[in-house]
Design an enzyme around this catalytic site. Structure first.
Site, short mmCIF file in Angstrom:
data_model
loop_
_atom_site.label_atom_id
_atom_site.label_comp_id
_atom_site.label_asym_id
_atom_site.label_seq_id
_atom_site.Cartn_x
_atom_site.Cartn_y
_atom_site.Cartn_z
N VAL A 236 37.21 14.96 81.49
CA VAL A 236 37.35 14.39 80.16
C VAL A 236 37.24 15.48 79.09
O VAL A 236 37.96 15.48 78.09
CB VAL A 236 36.29 13.29 79.93
N ALA A 237 36.34 16.44 79.31
CA ALA A 237 36.16 17.53 78.35
C ALA A 237 37.38 18.43 78.28
O ALA A 237 37.78 18.91 77.21
CB ALA A 237 34.93 18.36 78.73
N ILE B 277 40.53 17.72 79.03
CA ILE B 277 41.80 17.08 78.63
C ILE B 277 41.68 16.49 77.23
O ILE B 277 40.83 15.64 76.99
CB ILE B 277 42.17 15.96 79.63
N GLU C 9 42.50 13.93 75.37
CA GLU C 9 43.13 12.61 75.63
C GLU C 9 43.95 12.11 74.45
O GLU C 9 44.97 11.44 74.62
CB GLU C 9 42.05 11.56 75.97
N ASP D 211 80.70 18.66 60.54
CA ASP D 211 82.02 18.08 60.40
C ASP D 211 82.46 18.31 58.95
O ASP D 211 81.63 18.38 58.05
CB ASP D 211 81.93 16.58 60.71
N ASN E 237 36.45 13.05 71.60
CA ASN E 237 37.87 13.36 71.73
C ASN E 237 38.78 12.31 71.10
O ASN E 237 39.84 12.64 70.57
CB ASN E 237 38.25 13.52 73.21
N ASP F 131 37.22 13.58 66.65
CA ASP F 131 38.21 14.64 66.49
C ASP F 131 39.54 14.13 65.93
O ASP F 131 40.28 14.88 65.30
CB ASP F 131 38.51 15.31 67.85
#
Length: 887
Positions: free
Chosen positions: A279-280, A282, A284, A326, A706, A710
Site C-alpha cells: 500500500v505504501a 503504490i 493508489e 486541412d 494516500n 495526499d
C-alpha cells in the site's frame, strides 16, 4: 476503374439497359449477392469487457493480492477500502472509454432514406439500402447520391463534394468524359459521382458501380475500422511507472518477508507488513488524481472553445511538434470571395465588408455579374453556388443596393450554363430597355465579344485589348484566383436564347479565392516560435494550395508542395525519408492523408491533424491528436477526432497546445509530489521493519494518507496557473520521463527526508513515554501513540511539501504563497481531516490512533516544516547557479 471506361463499356460490364434499368427480380438477386447498401461498423467492446480491461494492470494485481491477504487475516475494513479504490479507478477508466469517438455511427447516420431509381422502365423511389450495383439512379438538384455511380447523362450537373474532397466549390460533371489516368484523384473524376455527396444544380443519370463498403465513403469507413489508435505519451508513461512501482513493491515485500522470517516474526504479522508495504509503495490515487487534473484542464479548455473527448489527449497536445491542417474551412474561410476586378481602367483590389472606391464601369461589371446569377444572399445567409454568392457580395462591396437593382431588372429569359459553352446568359428588362448579361470563362467571352467597355464608352475590341485581358487573367491564375468574365449588350426587344451570346460588349473580369482566416497567420507564427511546424494537407489543386500556404507563411517555394499522384510513386520507406521537406500536400485522397500522417509519425513526430470533412476522418483517427471543426465539421470528423473546436478557429489549436503544455507540467508536479510522498512512506515502513521495530504505520493509515490527505494537494497542484513562458520552449520529447530535468533527484531526496523524519517521530513517540522501539513488551497504548505521532508528522510533511513542488527553482515567496489558492485550501483541509481522524472516537478506533499531547503537536508541526524549509535553502543555491550561468 469505372471512370477510365466509356459509358457503353460500363453498361456492358454491369449488364443493364439504361432505358429500362434492372428488373425487380434481378435487383433482388443482386441485393442477395452484394448485400445491403450500408456501411459496416467494427464490433464494439461491451461495458463489462471495458471494465475487466481496466483491471489488467500490475498495480491492480498487487492490490488484489493485498485484498486476499487482508480477508484471509480477517482485516475486513482494509479489504473493503482497497476494493473501493480498485473499483473507482476502473469506473473512471470505463467512463473515458465510453466517450470515445463514434465515427462509423456518424457515417451510418449520413445514410439517406430514399433514392430515385429506374427499374423495369419505371422511375420510383426506394430505400437507399436497397440500391444495388447496376441500378440506374436519377439525379436532380438537392438530392443526396445513394451510391457511387458512373454518369451516363449530365446536364449542367454540379455536385457538392466538399465533405469528401475538401473542395469548397461544387464539382462540374460531364458524363461524356473518360479519364485514362488510373490515378485520377476523386476530385477530378468528372464522369463519376459518389455516395453522400449532394447535387447542387442541374440533372443527371448514373449507373451504380459501387454500394456499401465498396464505395469511396466505404473505403473511408474501412480505414477508420482498421486504424489502431496509438496510446498517448501520458498513457505510456503511466503504464511504465505502474510496472516499475509494481516491481519495486513486490521486490520490497519479498525482501522484508524474508528478513521478517529471519527475525522470527509471526506469519500473520509478516503478511500484514507486506500489505502495508504494498500500500505504501503504490500511489493508489494516482490514476484517479491524474484523471481529475486532466478533467479540470479539459473544463478550462472548453471555456476557450476546445472540447477534449479523450482525457490523456490533453497531455499529448503539449508534445505536438507538427500540425497537419486541412485547408478548406480550417485555414481558409470556406467562402469564395472576390479579391480583385479588372477592366480597361486597370485592376481594382476589393476589400470585404467595406465600401470600395469604384468607377461606373466597375459598378456595371458588378451589376452584370449579380443579375446573371441565381444565388441569393440576405441577412448573412446565402443559397446557391458559392461562386455566385461571392458575386452578390461584390455588389455589396461596391455599395450597390442589390434589392433595388433586382426589383428594377426583371429577368424575361435565360440561357443556362453548360460545360460546353462555359457561359450563362440572362435577358433583363429595365425601364422598358432589354439588356443581355453573360458571364463565364474569359476565353469563351472573348470569342463572342466584338466590343469592349472603356471609361464609360463602348469601343471595338482589338488584339491589344484582348491581350490586356488575357494577361490580367494569367496574373490572377498565378495567384491561385479563379477567374470569371462578364459581358453585356443592349437589345431592342426580346430575342431568342440562341441569339443572346453574339456581338457582346466585354465589361470586365473578376478574380476570387477562398481566403485565409484573418487570425491564422499570427497563430502559425506563434506555433513556429514554439517549435511547431504547420503543414497543409488538402484535396485542392497544388497552385491554389501553395498560394494560400505562401500567404500564411507555411511554405516558401513551390518545391515544398507535392501532389497526391506523386506520393503514389513513393514506397512507404522512401516517402517517410522525404516527407519532412514538404509543407503542402495537394490533391490528396483520404488514403494519402493517412499515409502522410504515418510517415510523419515514423520519424518520431507527434502529429496533430485538423479537418472538417468525411475525407479527413481516417487521418484524424491516425494522428496522435485529431482535431475536428465544431461548426463546419461533419459528424464523421467529430466522431474520429480527439478534440473539437467550437469556433472552427485554427488559432484555438495553438492556444490548446499552450494549455496542454501547462497541464502536463501540472501533472508532472502531481506525480512527483505523490511519488515523493510514497517513497517517504516506503522508507519509513521498510527501514523500521529492517531494524526490528514495529511498523510505524499500518495499512489503513497509509490508505487514508494516500487516498484522502495526499489527494487534495495533488489535485490542487494540477490547478496551478500556467507559465507565461511555456510557448517559448521547444516541444517536449514524447519519450521524456517524468523524472527528467532533475525531478528524479527531487523525488529521492524529498522521499528520504520525509521517511527519515517519520522514523524519528516514531522513535520520539516511544521516547516521550520512556520507551525505545527496541524494547520488548511495550504497552499497546504507547505503540499507538508513537504511530499517531509518525502519522501526523508524515501528513504535515507532505502537506507543506506541496508548496515546494510548485516550482523547481523559484521560492514560494517569488511565486506567491497564495497565488494558487487551491493548494493553500488543500493544506488547511488536510489539517482539518487529520483533526477529525484523531479527534473523533469512532475514527480513532477505525484507524488505531489517539489524540496527541501539546508536546506531540509541537513536535509534529516542527518536523513537518523541515522538508519545505530544506527545499527553500536548496533553491537558493539553484537560483545562484542559474544566475552565474547566465553571466
Amino acid at each position: 476503374m469505372w471512370f477510365s471506361k466509356s459509358i457503353e463499356e460500363v453498361l456492358g460490364e454491369i449488364k443493364v439497359d439504361p432505358s429500362q434499368g434492372l428488373s425487380d427480380n434481378e435487383a433482388k438477386i443482386r441485393l442477395e449477392t452484394y448485400g445491403p447498401n450500408k456501411l459496416h461498423a467494427k464490433k464494439k467492446k461491451s461495458i463489462f469487457r471495458m471494465f475487466i480491461a481496466q483491471l489488467q494492470d500490475w498495480l491492480i494485481y498487487i492490490l488484489f493480492a493485498a485484498v486476499i491477504i487482508t480477508i484471509f487475516l480477517g482485516q475486513y475494513t482494509d479489504s473493503v477500502i482497497i476494493i473501493l479504490v480498485i473499483t473507482i479507478n476502473a469506473i473512471l477508466g470505463v467512463v473515458q472509454q465510453v466517450k470515445a469517438g463514434k465515427a462509423i455511427d456518424a457515417l451510418q447516420k449520413m445514410a439517406f432514406p430514399k433514392a430515385l431509381v429506374r427499374r423495369g422502365g419505371i422511375v420510383k423511389e426506394i430505400s437507399s439500402w436497397k440500391v444495388v450495383p447496376g441500378d440506374i439512379l436519377i439525379l436532380d438538384a438537392g438530392r443526396i447520391i445513394a451510391a457511387d455511380i458512373r454518369l451516363i447523362e449530365s446536364a449542367n450537373l454540379h455536385i457538392d463534394e466538399s465533405a469528401l474532397t475538401g473542395e469548397s466549390v461544387p464539382s462540374e460533371k460531364d458524363a461524356t468524359l473518360i479519364h485514362d489516368d488510373p490515378k485520377t484523384p476523386v476530385g477530378d473524376r468528372a464522369n463519376s459521382a459518389f455516395m453522400t455527396t449532394v447535387v447542387t444544380n442541374g440533372r443527371g443519370i448514373g449507373a451504380v458501380v459501387g454500394t456499401g463498403m465498396q464505395t469511396e465513403i466505404g473505403q473511408i469507413a474501412d480505414i477508420i475500422n482498421t486504424e489502431v489508435k496509438s496510446i498517448t505519451p501520458l498513457e505510456i508513461r503511466l503504464d511504465k511507472l505502474g510496472k516499475t512501482l509494481g516491481a519495486i513493491a513486490i521486490g520490497i515485500c519479498v525482501v522484508i518477508f524474508i528478513i521478517a522470517l529471519l527475525q522470527g516474526r509471526q506469519l500473520e504479522e509478516m503478511f500484514l507488513m507486506s500489505v502495508s508495504l504494498a500500500v505504501a509503495a503504490i500511489p493508489e490515487g494516482l490514476a484517479a488524481i491524474v484523471a481529475v487534473v486532466l478533467s479540470i484542464g479539459v473544463t478550462g479548455m472548453s471555456k476557450r472553445n476546445a472540447i477534449i473527448k479523450k482525457l490523456p489527449a490533453v497531455e499529448t497536445l503539449g508534445s505536438v511538434n507538427i500540425i497537419c491542417s486541412d485547408k478548406t474551412g480550417t485555414l481558409t474561410q470556406n467562402k469564395m470571395t472576390v479579391t480583385t476586378c479588372f477592366n480597361l481602367e486597370g485592376e481594382i483590389p476589393i476589400v470585404r465588408n467595406q465600401v470600395n472606391v469604384s468607377t461606373e464601369d466597375a459598378k456595371l461589371l458588378a451589376k452584370a455579374m449579380f443579375l446573371c446569377s441565381d444565388a441569393t444572399f440576405a441577412k448573412g445567409h446565402g443559397t446557391g453556388d458559392p461562386t455566385e454568392i461571392a458575386l452578390l457580395l461584390l455588389a455589396d462591396d461596391f455599395g450597390i443596393d442589390r434589392e433595388k437593382v433586382m426589383a428594377a431588372n426583371k429577368r424575361v429569359d435565360e440561357f443556362s450554363f453548360d460545360s460546353d459553352r462555359k457561359l450563362m446568359s440572362t435577358l433583363n428588362i429595365e425601364n422598358g430597355t432589354h439588356t443581355v448579361y453573360t458571364k463565364g470563362a474569359l476565353i469563351s467571352l472573348l470569342k463572342i465579344s466584338t466590343q469592349v467597355l472603356y471609361k464609360g464608352k463602348v469601343v471595338p475590341i482589338t488584339d491589344g485589348y484582348r491581350k490586356q485581358y488575357l494577361l490580367a487573367a494569367e496574373s490572377m491564375a498565378n495567384n491561385a484566383l479563379r477567374t470569371l468574365g462578364v459581358a453585356f449588350k443592349p437589345v431592342d426587344s426580346a430575342i431568342d436564347a440562341s441569339e443572346l451570346e453574339k456581338d457582346l460588349i466585354l465589361a470586365g473580369l473578376v478574380g476570387m479565392i477562398d481566403p485565409p482566416r484573418t487570425e491564422v497567420k499570427a497563430a502559425i507564427q506563434k506555433a513556429r516560435l514554439a517549435g511547431i511546424t504547420t503543414i497543409m494537407i488538402t484535396g485542392d489543386h497544388r497552385n491554389t494550395a501553395f498560394a494560400i500556404a505562401h500567404e500564411l507563411g507555411i511554405a516558401e517555394t513551390l518545391g515544398q508542395a507535392i501532389a497526391g499522384h506523386e506520393i503514389d510513386d513513393f514506397s512507404d520507406k522512401v516517402f517517410a525519408g522525404s516527407v519532412d521537406k514538404y509543407r503542402v500536400f495537394a490533391r490528396v485522397s483520404p488514403e494519402h492523408k493517412v499515409k502522410i500522417v504515418h510517415a510523419l509519425k515514423s520519424n518520431g513526430n507527434i502529429v496533430c491533424m485538423t479537418g472538417d470533412g468525411v475525407n479527413d476522418a481516417p487521418s484524424l483517427n491516425a494522428a496522435d491528436i485529431g482535431v475536428a471543426m465544431g461548426i463546419t465539421g461533419t459528424d464523421v470528423a467529430k466522431g474520429a477526432a480527439d478534440m473539437i473546436l467550437t469556433d472552427d478557429n485554427f488559432a484555438t489549436i495553438v492556444s490548446a497546445i499552450e494549455q496542454g503544455r501547462n497541464i502536463y507540467n501540472n501533472i508532472k508536479k502531481t506525480v512527483i509530489f505523490l511519488l515523493t510522498c510514497n517513497l517517504g512512506e516506503v522508507i519509513a515502513v521498510s527501514v523500521t521493519l529492517l531494524i526490528g521495530w514495529e511498523a510505524p504505520l499500518i495499512a489503513t493509515q497509509l490508505l487514508w494518507i494516500n487516498l484522502v490527505t495526499d489527494s487534495f494537494p495533488a489535485v490542487a497542484l494540477g490547478m496551478d496557473p500556467g507559465s507565461p513562458d511555456v510557448m517559448n520552449e521547444k516541444p517536449r520529447d514524447a519519450k521524456e520521463s517524468f523524472f527528467a530535468g532533475g525531478a528524479g533527484i527531487h523525488v529521492v531526496t524529498g522521499g528520504v527526508l520525509i521517511g527519515a523524519l517519520t522514523i524519528f517521530a516514531f522513535w520520539y513517540g516511544y521516547y516521550e513515554h520512556g520507551f525505545s522501539p527496541f524494547d520488548h513488551s511495550i504497552p499497546e497504548n504507547t505503540v499507538e501513540y508513537a504511530r499517531t505521532l509518525a502519522f501526523m508528522v508524515l501528513v504535515i510533511c507532505q502537506l507543506f511539501f506541496s508548496l515546494a513542488v510548485r516550482n523547481s527553482s523559484k521560492s514560494i515567496f517569488q511565486i506567491g504563497i497564495f497565488s494558487n489558492k487551491y493548494v493553500t485550501g488543500s493544506i488547511l483541509l488536510g489539517v482539518l481531516l487529520q483533526l477529525i481522524v484523531i479527534g473523533i472516537p469512532v475514527m480513532q478506533r477505525a484507524f488505531h490512533l489517539q489524540m496527541l499531547d501539546l508536546r506531540g503537536w509541537l513536535t509534529a508541526i516542527a518536523l513537518g516544516l523541515v522538508p519545505l524549509v530544506m527545499n527553500e535553502i536548496v533553491k537558493l543555491f539553484i537560483r545562484a547557479g542559474i544566475k552565474k550561468a547566465a553571466v
